[in-house]
Design a protein around this motif. Structure first.
Motif, short mmCIF file in Angstrom:
data_model
loop_
_atom_site.label_atom_id
_atom_site.label_comp_id
_atom_site.label_asym_id
_atom_site.label_seq_id
_atom_site.Cartn_x
_atom_site.Cartn_y
_atom_site.Cartn_z
N ASP A 161 0.85 -1.20 0.00
CA ASP A 161 0.00 0.00 0.00
C ASP A 161 0.88 1.24 0.00
N GLU A 162 0.93 1.92 -1.14
CA GLU A 162 1.68 3.17 -1.32
C GLU A 162 3.15 3.03 -0.90
N PRO A 163 3.88 2.07 -1.47
CA PRO A 163 5.26 1.87 -1.03
C PRO A 163 6.22 2.99 -1.39
N THR A 164 5.87 3.87 -2.34
CA THR A 164 6.80 4.93 -2.72
C THR A 164 6.41 6.30 -2.16
N MET A 165 5.40 6.35 -1.33
CA MET A 165 4.93 7.64 -0.82
C MET A 165 6.03 8.38 -0.06
N GLY A 166 6.30 9.61 -0.46
CA GLY A 166 7.25 10.46 0.24
C GLY A 166 8.70 10.14 -0.01
N LEU A 167 9.00 9.27 -0.97
CA LEU A 167 10.38 8.87 -1.22
C LEU A 167 10.99 9.70 -2.35
N LEU A 176 10.47 0.06 -6.69
CA LEU A 176 9.67 -0.54 -7.75
C LEU A 176 10.45 -1.58 -8.54
N ASP A 177 11.75 -1.40 -8.67
CA ASP A 177 12.57 -2.45 -9.27
C ASP A 177 12.52 -3.72 -8.41
N VAL A 182 10.79 -9.30 -7.33
CA VAL A 182 10.09 -10.28 -6.50
C VAL A 182 9.04 -11.02 -7.33
N ALA A 183 8.32 -10.30 -8.17
CA ALA A 183 7.32 -10.95 -9.02
C ALA A 183 7.97 -11.95 -9.97
N SER A 184 9.18 -11.65 -10.42
CA SER A 184 9.87 -12.56 -11.34
C SER A 184 10.20 -13.89 -10.68
N GLN A 185 10.15 -13.94 -9.35
CA GLN A 185 10.38 -15.19 -8.61
C GLN A 185 9.10 -15.99 -8.44
N GLY A 186 7.98 -15.48 -8.99
CA GLY A 186 6.71 -16.19 -8.91
C GLY A 186 5.78 -15.71 -7.82
N ILE A 187 6.17 -14.67 -7.09
CA ILE A 187 5.32 -14.11 -6.05
C ILE A 187 4.32 -13.15 -6.67
N GLY A 188 3.05 -13.28 -6.34
CA GLY A 188 2.04 -12.35 -6.81
C GLY A 188 2.12 -11.04 -6.05
N THR A 197 2.23 6.64 -13.17
CA THR A 197 3.18 6.45 -14.26
C THR A 197 4.19 5.36 -13.92
N ALA A 198 4.77 5.44 -12.72
CA ALA A 198 5.76 4.45 -12.30
C ALA A 198 5.14 3.09 -12.11
N ALA A 199 3.95 3.04 -11.52
CA ALA A 199 3.30 1.76 -11.25
C ALA A 199 2.93 1.04 -12.55
N LEU A 200 2.39 1.78 -13.51
CA LEU A 200 1.99 1.15 -14.77
C LEU A 200 3.20 0.67 -15.56
N ALA A 201 4.36 1.27 -15.32
CA ALA A 201 5.57 0.86 -16.04
C ALA A 201 6.04 -0.53 -15.62
N ILE A 202 5.70 -0.97 -14.39
CA ILE A 202 6.15 -2.28 -13.92
C ILE A 202 5.01 -3.30 -13.82
N ALA A 203 3.76 -2.85 -14.00
CA ALA A 203 2.61 -3.72 -13.79
C ALA A 203 2.31 -4.58 -15.01
N ASP A 204 1.66 -5.70 -14.76
CA ASP A 204 1.12 -6.54 -15.83
C ASP A 204 -0.34 -6.18 -16.11
#
Length: 257
Positions: A161-167, A176-177, A182-188, A197-204
């Motif tokens: 929940d909002e992991p980049t807020m205020g960073l 976000l990297d 982590v997702a590449s290891q099979g974790i949902g 913008t940043a979230a959509l760049a890494i999302a499926d």
């Protein structure tokens, strides 16, 4: 493989209905982002999934098992870990102690060692800070610690929940990297993020939540290119220079399927 299924999820806070019967799936290895303005029901959705608030109606299934109504500790032990907004690390405990606390559900000492190595590989910045109290870390370091603590629980699915807020921007990229790694290891991953913008760049996949209802769903590319998403969340004007384009709606965040 689908890990998380929401069917007709309704969340209420007293007389206020925060989430109105939404459906949503998250698969293993997928990053699904939930977009929406403040008060749209994003955090309420995550809180209901993790058992922090009750499910008023509908069903939450994880690994093909109904978890609606289970207490948060049982849901977390089952492999669904929630990293809430604000990090909520335990300030007096050291970095190492916070990470050890995250590994509490993991009984195998060998697996704990493996998970600790994964966290060190993902966030090497934390290694020299092992003996520092969590409350003395910078905001970015605290976010890395909260992320690492969740990974120490050996989850099958993480909700952030909002992991980049205020960073700072450079730390946003690091976090976000890490989500993508982590997702590449099979974790949902189910991600709530104001930085669309940043979230959509890494999302499926992406889902837009408006006033407690999902009004738009699709691949990240489809949602990113939707004209109303461009105006409401990405801060762009996709009609600039087009004299035939219709006037922008009075409430540009009112999206429709």
């Amino acid at each position: 493989m689908t890990l998380l299924e929401l069917r007709g999820l309704v969340v209420r806070h007293g007389r206020l209905t925060a989430v109105h019967g939404i459906d949503l799936d998250v698969a293993a290895g997928e990053v699904a982002v939930l977009l929406g303005s403040n008060g749209a029901g994003k955090s309420s959705t995550l809180d209901a999934v993790s058992g922090v608030v009750p499910v008023a109606e509908g069903e939450v299934r994880f690994r093909d098992r109904r978890i609606s109504g289970l207490p948060p500790h049982r849901i977390a032990r089952g492999g669904l870990v929630h990293v809430p907004e604000g990090r909520r690390i335990i300030a007096p405990l050291t970095v190492a102690e916070n990470l050890d606390l995250g590994a509490y559900p993991v009984k195998s000492a060998r697996r704990r060692t493996e998970l600790a190595e994964q966290v060190r590989d993902l966030f090497p910045e934390l290694t020299p800070l092992a003996d520092r109290p969590g409350g003395l870390l910078s905001g970015g370091e605290q976010q890395m610690l909260a992320f690492g603590r969740a990974l120490m629980a050996d989850p099958a699915l993480m909700m952030l929940d909002e992991p980049t807020m205020g960073l700072a921007p450079v730390v946003v990229d690091r976090v976000l990297d890490a989500v993508r790694a982590v997702a590449s290891q099979g974790i949902g991953i189910l991600l709530v993020e104001q930085n669309a913008t940043a979230a959509l760049a890494i999302a499926d996949h992406a889902h837009v939540l408006e006033q407690g209802e999902i009004t738009l769903s699709g691949t990240a590319a489809e949602v990113r290119d939707h004209p109303l998403v461009v105006r409401a969340f990405l801060g762009l004007d996709d009609t600039a220079g087009d004299p035939t384009a219709p006037a922008e709606p009075a409430a540009p965040n009112h999206l429709r399927r």
